[in-house]
Design an enzyme around this catalytic site. Sequence first.
Site, PDB file in Angstrom:
ATOM      1  N   ARG A  55       0.831  -1.210   0.000  1.00 49.65           N
ATOM      2  CA  ARG A  55       0.000   0.000   0.000  1.00 49.65           C
ATOM      3  C   ARG A  55       0.863   1.257   0.000  1.00 49.65           C
ATOM      4  O   ARG A  55       0.513   2.262  -0.619  1.00 49.65           O
ATOM      5  CB  ARG A  55      -0.953  -0.012   1.199  1.00 49.65           C
ATOM      6  CG  ARG A  55      -2.007  -1.090   1.098  1.00 49.65           C
ATOM      7  CD  ARG A  55      -2.831  -1.167   2.372  1.00 49.65           C
ATOM      8  NE  ARG A  55      -3.593   0.052   2.600  1.00 49.65           N
ATOM      9  CZ  ARG A  55      -4.768   0.308   2.043  1.00 49.65           C
ATOM     10  NH1 ARG A  55      -5.317  -0.562   1.213  1.00 49.65           N
ATOM     11  NH2 ARG A  55      -5.409   1.411   2.315  1.00 49.65           N
ATOM     12  N   GLN A  87      -9.335  10.221   8.419  1.00 51.70           N
ATOM     13  CA  GLN A  87      -9.276   8.810   8.786  1.00 51.70           C
ATOM     14  C   GLN A  87      -8.351   8.056   7.836  1.00 51.70           C
ATOM     15  O   GLN A  87      -8.091   6.872   8.053  1.00 51.70           O
ATOM     16  CB  GLN A  87     -10.680   8.193   8.721  1.00 51.70           C
ATOM     17  CG  GLN A  87     -11.680   8.814   9.692  1.00 51.70           C
ATOM     18  CD  GLN A  87     -13.080   8.281   9.449  1.00 51.70           C
ATOM     19  OE1 GLN A  87     -13.792   8.736   8.554  1.00 51.70           O
ATOM     20  NE2 GLN A  87     -13.484   7.325  10.246  1.00 51.70           N
ATOM     21  N   ASN A  88      -7.914   8.746   6.789  1.00 55.78           N
ATOM     22  CA  ASN A  88      -7.117   8.086   5.753  1.00 55.78           C
ATOM     23  C   ASN A  88      -5.647   8.016   6.160  1.00 55.78           C
ATOM     24  O   ASN A  88      -5.129   8.932   6.800  1.00 55.78           O
ATOM     25  CB  ASN A  88      -7.266   8.817   4.425  1.00 55.78           C
ATOM     26  CG  ASN A  88      -8.718   8.843   3.966  1.00 55.78           C
ATOM     27  OD1 ASN A  88      -9.474   7.930   4.275  1.00 55.78           O
ATOM     28  ND2 ASN A  88      -9.101   9.896   3.263  1.00 55.78           N
ATOM     29  N   HIS A 105      -5.913   7.938  12.256  1.00 59.15           N
ATOM     30  CA  HIS A 105      -5.641   6.505  12.135  1.00 59.15           C
ATOM     31  C   HIS A 105      -4.204   6.214  11.701  1.00 59.15           C
ATOM     32  O   HIS A 105      -3.910   5.129  11.218  1.00 59.15           O
ATOM     33  CB  HIS A 105      -6.638   5.855  11.165  1.00 59.15           C
ATOM     34  CG  HIS A 105      -8.041   5.825  11.696  1.00 59.15           C
ATOM     35  ND1 HIS A 105      -9.152   5.657  10.905  1.00 59.15           N
ATOM     36  CD2 HIS A 105      -8.513   5.949  12.970  1.00 59.15           C
ATOM     37  CE1 HIS A 105     -10.255   5.678  11.666  1.00 59.15           C
ATOM     38  NE2 HIS A 105      -9.883   5.862  12.920  1.00 59.15           N
ATOM     39  N   CYS A 132      15.219   0.509  14.156  1.00 59.11           N
ATOM     40  CA  CYS A 132      14.667   1.827  14.471  1.00 59.11           C
ATOM     41  C   CYS A 132      15.790   2.860  14.455  1.00 59.11           C
ATOM     42  O   CYS A 132      16.832   2.645  15.077  1.00 59.11           O
ATOM     43  CB  CYS A 132      14.015   1.783  15.852  1.00 59.11           C
ATOM     44  SG  CYS A 132      13.577   3.402  16.516  1.00 59.11           S
ATOM     45  N   GLY A 171     -16.890  12.152   2.505  1.00 65.41           N
ATOM     46  CA  GLY A 171     -16.522  10.798   2.114  1.00 65.41           C
ATOM     47  C   GLY A 171     -16.360   9.831   3.265  1.00 65.41           C
ATOM     48  O   GLY A 171     -15.503   8.953   3.221  1.00 65.41           O
ATOM     49  N   THR A 172     -17.177   9.990   4.294  1.00 66.83           N
ATOM     50  CA  THR A 172     -17.106   9.077   5.437  1.00 66.83           C
ATOM     51  C   THR A 172     -18.374   8.239   5.511  1.00 66.83           C
ATOM     52  O   THR A 172     -19.460   8.706   5.192  1.00 66.83           O
ATOM     53  CB  THR A 172     -16.925   9.838   6.763  1.00 66.83           C
ATOM     54  OG1 THR A 172     -18.086  10.627   7.009  1.00 66.83           O
ATOM     55  CG2 THR A 172     -15.703  10.728   6.720  1.00 66.83           C
ATOM     56  N   SER A 173     -18.209   7.007   5.958  1.00 66.33           N
ATOM     57  CA  SER A 173     -19.346   6.077   5.997  1.00 66.33           C
ATOM     58  C   SER A 173     -20.242   6.301   7.208  1.00 66.33           C
ATOM     59  O   SER A 173     -21.392   5.875   7.229  1.00 66.33           O
ATOM     60  CB  SER A 173     -18.828   4.640   6.045  1.00 66.33           C
ATOM     61  OG  SER A 173     -18.156   4.419   7.276  1.00 66.33           O
ATOM     62  N   LEU A 198     -20.934  10.463  -1.281  1.00 68.65           N
ATOM     63  CA  LEU A 198     -21.459   9.875  -2.513  1.00 68.65           C
ATOM     64  C   LEU A 198     -22.916   9.433  -2.352  1.00 68.65           C
ATOM     65  O   LEU A 198     -23.727   9.574  -3.261  1.00 68.65           O
ATOM     66  CB  LEU A 198     -20.587   8.667  -2.894  1.00 68.65           C
ATOM     67  CG  LEU A 198     -20.706   8.108  -4.299  1.00 68.65           C
ATOM     68  CD1 LEU A 198     -20.432   9.184  -5.345  1.00 68.65           C
ATOM     69  CD2 LEU A 198     -19.731   6.946  -4.478  1.00 68.65           C
TER      70      LEU A 198
HETATM   71 ZN   LIG Z   1      13.003   2.578  18.672  1.00 70.22          ZN
END
Ligand SMILES: [Zn+2]
Length: 228
Positions: A55, A87-88, A105, A132, A171-173, A198
């Site tokens: 993604r 939220q994206n 999120h 890290c 655009g949120t459900s 939509l």
């Molecule tokens: Zn770390």
Amino acid sequence: MKVVVLTGAGISAESGVPTFRDADGLWEGHRVEDVATPEAYDVQPTVVHRFYDDRRRALGRVAPNPAHLALARLEEGIGDDLLVITQNIDDLHERAGSTRVLHMHGELRSALCRACMRRTPWTGDLGDFPPCPGCGVTELRPDVVWFGEMPYEMDRIFVALDQADLFVAIGTSGAVYPAAGFVQFASGAGARTLELNLAPSEVTGLFDDARQGLAGELVPRWVDELLG
Ligand SMILES: [Zn+2]
């Protein structure tokens, strides 16, 4: 006038980003519990990393659409009086030019260290378990909020909703909490509320006003009205 905008999967879908849940209940062929829970990561970290690595790479193949660009134009117009909560987990708002964006999120282009909890901007893969940059431990996970985890920035979000004169959901459900409850909170605190989606959502009836159509058409028109 203080404006708070909440954006969801619908705005990114118009850029070609796959929506969180397809009609078949799967997320790009995966069950949500197999890729979007801390338990899944504990059991199959390589599978989870591959999913998010794919993604993250796919972000390079999509671009902001007129809705993202209109929100950046709104920020140019009203500056600090606009806050975008999304939220994206994609970076389309930032690439459109928005700077005042809260990713409740999390973000694909960020890594979270489970050892030191540092969040590091990340554009490469995580599936090869890199160390890290902060502590050197190989405990980097996708910096996205999974089911059962607390969303980011909730304190700042509720302060902004409390002070808002206008709350707009795009655009949120209306199906995913806590975001689905923002309209009631903002309304209770005195804001006008508008939904641009939509189709009618699960919470359309809670908004003062609702318009249905493509975000790429509705949002530029609404921004024109507001700035006009
Ligand atoms: Zn770390």
